[in-house]
Scaffold this active site. Sequence first.
Site, PDB file in Angstrom:
ATOM      1  N   PHE A 471      38.957  35.067  46.558  1.00 49.64           N
ATOM      2  CA  PHE A 471      39.995  34.201  47.117  1.00 49.64           C
ATOM      3  C   PHE A 471      41.344  34.422  46.447  1.00 49.64           C
ATOM      4  O   PHE A 471      42.052  33.474  46.125  1.00 49.64           O
ATOM      5  CB  PHE A 471      39.571  32.722  47.050  1.00 49.64           C
ATOM      6  CG  PHE A 471      38.110  32.514  47.297  1.00 49.64           C
ATOM      7  CD1 PHE A 471      37.503  32.996  48.453  1.00 49.64           C
ATOM      8  CD2 PHE A 471      37.312  31.866  46.374  1.00 49.64           C
ATOM      9  CE1 PHE A 471      36.141  32.828  48.680  1.00 49.64           C
ATOM     10  CE2 PHE A 471      35.960  31.689  46.582  1.00 49.64           C
ATOM     11  CZ  PHE A 471      35.367  32.170  47.741  1.00 49.64           C
ATOM     12  N   HIS A 472      41.713  35.700  46.308  1.00 45.33           N
ATOM     13  CA  HIS A 472      42.990  36.060  45.697  1.00 45.33           C
ATOM     14  C   HIS A 472      43.810  36.971  46.614  1.00 45.33           C
ATOM     15  O   HIS A 472      44.301  38.013  46.180  1.00 45.33           O
ATOM     16  CB  HIS A 472      42.751  36.772  44.364  1.00 45.33           C
ATOM     17  CG  HIS A 472      42.031  35.955  43.355  1.00 45.33           C
ATOM     18  ND1 HIS A 472      41.323  36.523  42.294  1.00 45.33           N
ATOM     19  CD2 HIS A 472      41.901  34.616  43.211  1.00 45.33           C
ATOM     20  CE1 HIS A 472      40.787  35.562  41.558  1.00 45.33           C
ATOM     21  NE2 HIS A 472      41.120  34.400  42.100  1.00 45.33           N
ATOM     22  N   PRO A 473      44.010  36.624  47.902  1.00 49.68           N
ATOM     23  CA  PRO A 473      44.785  37.509  48.774  1.00 49.68           C
ATOM     24  C   PRO A 473      46.259  37.542  48.368  1.00 49.68           C
ATOM     25  O   PRO A 473      46.857  36.511  48.058  1.00 49.68           O
ATOM     26  CB  PRO A 473      44.596  36.886  50.158  1.00 49.68           C
ATOM     27  CG  PRO A 473      44.334  35.434  49.888  1.00 49.68           C
ATOM     28  CD  PRO A 473      43.546  35.419  48.607  1.00 49.68           C
TER      29      PRO A 473
END
Length: 535
Positions: A471-473
């Site tokens: 969850f690090h876009p």
Amino acid sequence: MEEFDFIVIGAGSAGCVLADRLSADGRNKVLVLEAGGSDRKFFIKMPIGYGKLFYDEKVNWKYETEPVDGLAGRTSYWPRGRVIGGSSSINAMCYVRGLPSDFNDWRDMGNPGWGWQDVLPYFKRSETFVDRDGNSHGGGPLYVSDVYRDMHPLKEHYKAAAREMGLPVSDSMIDDPEGIGFYQINTKNGVRCSAADAFLRPAMKRGNVKLESNAEVTRVLLDGKMATGVEYVQGGVRFKAAARREVIVSGGAINSPKLLQLSGVGPSDLLRKHGIEVVLDQKNVGANLQDHLGISYFYRATVPTLNNQLTPWWGKLLLGMRYVLTRSGPLSLSVNQGGGFVKSDEKQKRPNLQLYFNPISYRTETSGERRLMHPDPYPGFIMSFQPCRPSSRGHLEIRSGNPVDKPAIHPNYLSTNQDIEDVIAGGRLIQRMAGTPTIQKLVKAAEGPDVSTMNDEEIVQDFRERSGSIFHPVSTCMMGPDPQSSVVDSKLRVHGLERLRIVDASVFPTVTSGNTNAPTIMVGQKAAEEILSGC
């Protein structure tokens, strides 16, 4: 149409910082528009409650990617905060600046002012650290707590295993990020400290900040090549607001490029396909997408773990009462307790793997809930890794001209040889850790795929079948000096447009080695300084 000096789109990690800094002297009138609603919810404030928010559409955009070849045709679920505070209100609270070399990379890609020594003061401006003895250091509004003393005793096994492997052990993953350590988290007195708590609420006490929640921006208003305001929908009613100085897009790595495309800024063929007038043909809007992928390995334990406390109903009741009365105990923590940044072998010049060690095991399949408070009915724990700096790049694009439609996300995971090599290196490192005397004594049995028995091909295939986003876009409105390869300049101004800036994780030139919330807050601080100085 109401006028403001600055309009900030998105009350997330960067947007909250901007609201605070831009309004501080009382002269600027600031409008903050947030698509989500209130963050005053128990499961947001209680740290372990983020498991309840993982699939909660009331606070979460709940994005899903397109099928990914590199993930054996699977899609990837991407929770993002649709709430005041943005993803800082629903994340796991790990505060990780990143490795100093991450920011030197940014500088060396043609972005002056973004090296480690340049950005460090902007990190520090935000931070107040609470050490293991409860002493506070620093004067920033964002609390970062060292909760080592409250972590599960399983931490000692993890530390011992690291020493048996010859890995360095760090007392502070912030000041000394390389090595095995334990995550400091964004809590204050046992309660989540989000960007909204730290920055937006103080700003709201001033008379020059206006927050509109449940207000979804549909487009940036452009007069030729100049941003003049925004259009947004709230309660089914369409509104417009004008910006005297700047429009600042802080919607995050998904919503910021989506909004630009809807506003006529993006790849011309895509915009024309959806009937959108092209204001600026900019192929990089939505391009260069990066994200971290990770995988977990599950084990039954020979000693009690957090499972033993949270599985029985009376255990939940006791821990719940403890939290309500004292704001302490396991519910005041993240389940991401141990971790670290390590080199997979001596050839690496810097850490290439981030690790996680959780004193709990729970099912991670998409089930409508991240089952942090409903763990497996036996003692268990999890060991995980993610490659730090994936080289694969993907893209996202609008599906139509309708702002309600979610974009099509193509992460293009595992599309380079380097990324495959990093997966193998991570699997091999977990094999080494699982084979240490300490972990051998701790493990009763592996649950699910057992990495210890896998060869290189099996490690990669298992990763393709089970890994998921961390969850690090980032990078979909990438910063750089050349409009042909980037969207914003080093001051975060959109190339080719006036009075329009992007301030969020979408501007990262590359994904940082670890969790992205702290760097995003730093970007907000640095951007505010540039704006206030007239740059």
